[in-house]
Each structure stands twice: as C-alpha cells, then as structure tokens.
Design a protein around this motif. Structure first.
Motif, PDB file in Angstrom:
ATOM      1  N   GLY A  22      10.340  -3.124  -8.888  1.00 11.86           N
ATOM      2  CA  GLY A  22       9.531  -3.593  -7.773  1.00 11.86           C
ATOM      3  C   GLY A  22      10.321  -4.080  -6.573  1.00 11.86           C
ATOM      4  N   ASN A  23       9.593  -4.742  -5.665  1.00  8.29           N
ATOM      5  CA  ASN A  23      10.124  -5.153  -4.367  1.00  8.29           C
ATOM      6  C   ASN A  23      10.161  -6.674  -4.261  1.00  8.29           C
ATOM      7  N   ALA A  24      10.478  -7.155  -3.072  1.00  6.42           N
ATOM      8  CA  ALA A  24      10.443  -8.605  -2.828  1.00  6.42           C
ATOM      9  C   ALA A  24       8.976  -9.035  -2.760  1.00  6.42           C
ATOM     10  N   VAL A  71      14.605  -5.779   6.590  1.00  8.74           N
ATOM     11  CA  VAL A  71      15.268  -5.671   5.293  1.00  8.74           C
ATOM     12  C   VAL A  71      14.260  -5.245   4.233  1.00  8.74           C
ATOM     13  N   HIS A  72      14.687  -4.299   3.404  1.00  8.32           N
ATOM     14  CA  HIS A  72      13.805  -3.763   2.346  1.00  8.32           C
ATOM     15  C   HIS A  72      14.592  -3.836   1.034  1.00  8.32           C
ATOM     16  N   CYS A  73      14.164  -4.700   0.137  1.00  8.11           N
ATOM     17  CA  CYS A  73      14.945  -4.943  -1.086  1.00  8.11           C
ATOM     18  C   CYS A  73      14.170  -4.595  -2.347  1.00  8.11           C
ATOM     19  N   HIS A  74      14.901  -4.169  -3.346  1.00  8.99           N
ATOM     20  CA  HIS A  74      14.312  -3.921  -4.668  1.00  8.99           C
ATOM     21  C   HIS A  74      14.852  -4.911  -5.688  1.00  8.99           C
ATOM     22  N   ASP A  75      14.098  -5.047  -6.773  1.00  8.86           N
ATOM     23  CA  ASP A  75      14.301  -6.170  -7.697  1.00  8.86           C
ATOM     24  C   ASP A  75      14.964  -5.782  -9.017  1.00  8.86           C
ATOM     25  N   LEU A 128       0.805  -1.219   0.000  1.00  5.99           N
ATOM     26  CA  LEU A 128       0.000   0.000   0.000  1.00  5.99           C
ATOM     27  C   LEU A 128       0.842   1.274   0.000  1.00  5.99           C
ATOM     28  N   ARG A 129       2.173   1.135   0.124  1.00  5.99           N
ATOM     29  CA  ARG A 129       3.020   2.329   0.064  1.00  5.99           C
ATOM     30  C   ARG A 129       4.013   2.194  -1.108  1.00  5.99           C
ATOM     31  N   ASP A 130       5.043   1.360  -0.966  1.00  7.69           N
ATOM     32  CA  ASP A 130       5.995   1.221  -2.074  1.00  7.69           C
ATOM     33  C   ASP A 130       5.303   0.597  -3.294  1.00  7.69           C
ATOM     34  N   GLY A 131       4.418  -0.353  -3.031  1.00 13.75           N
ATOM     35  CA  GLY A 131       3.687  -0.994  -4.131  1.00 13.75           C
ATOM     36  C   GLY A 131       2.871   0.019  -4.919  1.00 13.75           C
TER      37      GLY A 131
END
Ligand code: MN
Length: 401
Positions: free
Chosen positions: A247-249, A211-215, A30-33
């Motif tokens: 995107g993210n994990a 942990v906050h990862c990007h793809d 709902l935020r990074d997405g």
C-alpha cells in the motif's frame, strides 16, 4: 495536543519545512488504492468516496486511470463533472492517447508518468534513456498545450541514478510541468534518504515537488513526512494506506501527523476521517485493523485500570488526539485489566449509584469472566449488575436504560 519538547526542538531546526498554506494532499485512493489486488470500486462508489475526500478538504483527487476501461473512464468523468472544490486529476502514461482520454473526461489535470530506473527501462519499457527523455518532453508539452495542469512522476525514481533523473526532471520542467514527483514506487527509502533525494530534486528544478511513497517496509508515512521536511509540498496518500502490495502512505496518518505533530494548521475537516475510512473499507472489502492508527476501533478504547482512571480524569494522559476531531468516540471496555474507576463510570452510565460493595462485587465478577476470556458487553454487564444489586443491598436507584 501536548507537544513533545524534543519534537519542538527538532521543528525549530527544520529550515525547509513548507508553509502550511503550500501543503497539498493529492489523494490516490481512487487510482493507486483501487490497484490493491482484488479491489474494484463501482463508479457510484468512486463518486461517493470522491465527495467525502472533497468534504475532508483534500486539494487534489486522483480519480483514476481512464485508459484502463470504459467504466473507469466514466467514473473519472462523473467525478470531474461533479463540481467538487478539489481539483480532479487522472493518471496518464507518456502517450498522447492517454492525454486525449483524460481530456475526454474533463479533468483539471493529469499525472503523467514514465519509469526511469535502468531496471524498469530494461525489463519493462525496453526503451533507451534517450527515448524516455524525448517522450517526457513531447507528452508533457502536449498536455500543457491542451490546457491541462500537469504533474510529472519519474516512476521508480528512488532507484534511478540522479544524473539521468536530473535530465528527465529538467526536461519535464522545460516542457511546462507544474509539479514533479519524487516517486518511491517499491517503498525502498528511509527517511534520511528521502530528505537527500528531495533536496537534490530541489537543486535542479524550481517547480513544487510532490512525493509518492509505498509501504513495503512500513515507512511510507515516515518517508512522506521526511520529504515534506526537506521541502516537498505535495503528498500522495490513500485512505487506510490501501494500494499496490503493502500500500501507500495513509491519508489519515499524514494529515493528523502534519497537523498535530508538525503543528501545521491545514484546515482539513478531520472529523470526516472516520466515516471516510469506514466507507473505503466497506467498498474495498477490507477490514480496518483494530489497531489502525487514527481510525482503528482500539485507538480510543481503554481497558487497563490505570489507563481508564487517568483518561476519565484527563483524556490527554493516554490520548494524543481527541476522538471527536477525527470522528471517533472514546470507549471503555471491561475485562481482566479493569479497575474500580471504570466500573464506577459504567455503573453511572447504567443509572446505578456506584456503591462501594456493589463496585467490588461487580469488579470481582468482571475479572473472573475476563480471565475466562468472556467478552463483557453492556448487556452482560447489566445482567451482572442486576444480579449483584438484587442479591446485595437496595441502595441503588432504578436503572434509566
Ligand atoms: Mn504507486
């Protein structure tokens, strides 16, 4: 789940792997997405997604970034007041005003962030390192003083020299931060690098690590899992891995990998995953790729004759997890790779006794159509069967559907 002996051996050597009860998923769909270019959820859609995340059992929901707009603030407030089991968090820059906005939303906690890499300091924040440290101490303390649970994210942390990061993280911890985040903002880590990074952070702070990862290189999930292997206990995810740029994990991948591959019993109601993925895809206006891990429509769909025959006898031969446990269904499709077993199974579904001659003729026609790339739907199959049975013998009973 049939575990690989090599995974079992690897797990035995993982001394820093957390206990399952310490694992926290803090989902940021709902935020990074929502920061996926072109994506904007309505407050109603956000609330529905939050309810599904809560039903799944996600422990923390990052509901939004309140200062972005009035609508965003309203959405965060509604989610925070919904009475979910999950804790509701929101994002804040290192500004007292952002924390005040969070307080007006009645959230349980905040994720405060500030960039730390020289690149971001010079070209984005135009701030000195001293100013960054001062802000971290001041705003984290401000949020704590106002009764909030507080996480601290060093944005672009994976491209920040550790001497400075140590100062920032310890400042956040001393100011009362409840968790610090290892943040791979532009997805430049490799799994072993993430293990090194998390161990370094653990050596300077005592609070839990997220942990906050990007793809960007397709490694967001691998890097997130590597962080967990090194002792990180909280993982940031988004449904379908949506988010800024690549995107993210992906939530569904992280959860299923931790549960199935690492053997952690995390207690998630994983059968919600398929519905959650379909809902987010619809509201985000994105298609779920057919080969998307866990929730793609091809994941439990089989065509090849060899595979179908094996799956019909023992699904675990070609399915590492059960479709039911993630809310999916197994399906068998017919085409040029089809074999006898699949045709027999399909005929039984149609209420037709799979007589040898009928099976042979139906199979021949399916392969012929498959070669011409004609899609064989259940309707078309029924026509083929009726035609074959009509022109062949009468050794079949009436179809039941
Ligand atoms: Mn991000």
């Amino acid at each position: 789940m049939v575990q690989s002996p090599y995974v079992r051996e690897a797990l035995e050597g993982m001394e820093d792997l957390p206990d399952p009860e310490d694992i926290v998923i803090y989902d940021t769909t709902l935020r990074d997405g929502e920061q996926t270019p072109g994506v904007s959820f309505t407050p109603d859609q956000k609330l529905e997604i939050a309810r599904l995340l809560d039903e799944l059992g996600v422990q923390q929901i990052e509901a939004g970034f309140p200062v972005v707009s009035e609508g965003e603030m309203e959405a965060v407030r509604r989610i925070a007041r919904e009475g979910l089991d999950a804790e509701v968090l929101c994002l804040c820059r290192m500004l007292e005003g952002d924390v005040d906005a969070a307080l007006r939303c009645d959230v349980d906690g905040v994720i405060t962030f500030i960039a730390t890499s020289d690149l971001h300091l010079r070209h984005k924040l135009k701030m000195s390192r001293e100013e960054v440290v001062e802000r971290v101490g001041r705003v984290v303390e401000y949020a704590k003083d106002h009764g909030l649970w507080v996480a601290f994210s060093a944005e672009d942390g994976t491209r920040t020299e550790f001497g400075f990061l140590r100062e920032v993280y310890t400042t956040a911890e001393e100011a009362g931060a409840d968790r610090v985040h290892a943040t791979d903002t532009v997805g430049v880590m490799i799994p072993e690098g993430m293990r090194v990074f998390v161990r370094k952070i653990r050596s300077v702070v005592d609070v839990p690590i997220g942990v906050h990862c990007h793809d960007d290189f397709g490694l967001a999930v691998a890097n997130s899992l590597a962080a967990v292997e090194a002792g990180a206990t909280a993982v940031s995810t988004t449904v379908l891995g949506i988010g800024e740029r690549a995107g993210n994990a992906a939530l569904e991948e992280v959860i299923m990998a931790l549960e199935k591959l690492y053997g952690m019993e995390l207690g998630f109601r994983t059968e919600v995953l398929a519905e959650l993925a379909r809902t987010v895809a619809e509201y985000a206006g994105v298609d779920i790729p057919p080969n998307k891990s866990v929730v793609g429509e091809n994941v439990f769909r089989h065509e090849s004759g060899i595979h179908v025959a094996a799956v019909l006898e023992e699904p675990r031969t070609y399915e590492p997890m059960d479709p039911e446990e993630v809310g999916m269904e197994r399906s068998i499709v017919l085409g040029k790779h089809t074999g006898r077993k699949a045709v027999e199974a399909k005929l039984r579904e149609l209420g037709v006794e799979p007589d040898d001659e009928v099976v042979e003729e139906v199979l021949r026609r399916i392969k012929e159509l498959g070669d011409r790339r004609v899609r064989i739907t259940d309707g078309r199959l029924r026509e083929i069967v009726e035609d074959v049975v009509g022109s062949g013998g009468n050794r079949t009973r009436e179809g039941s559907r």
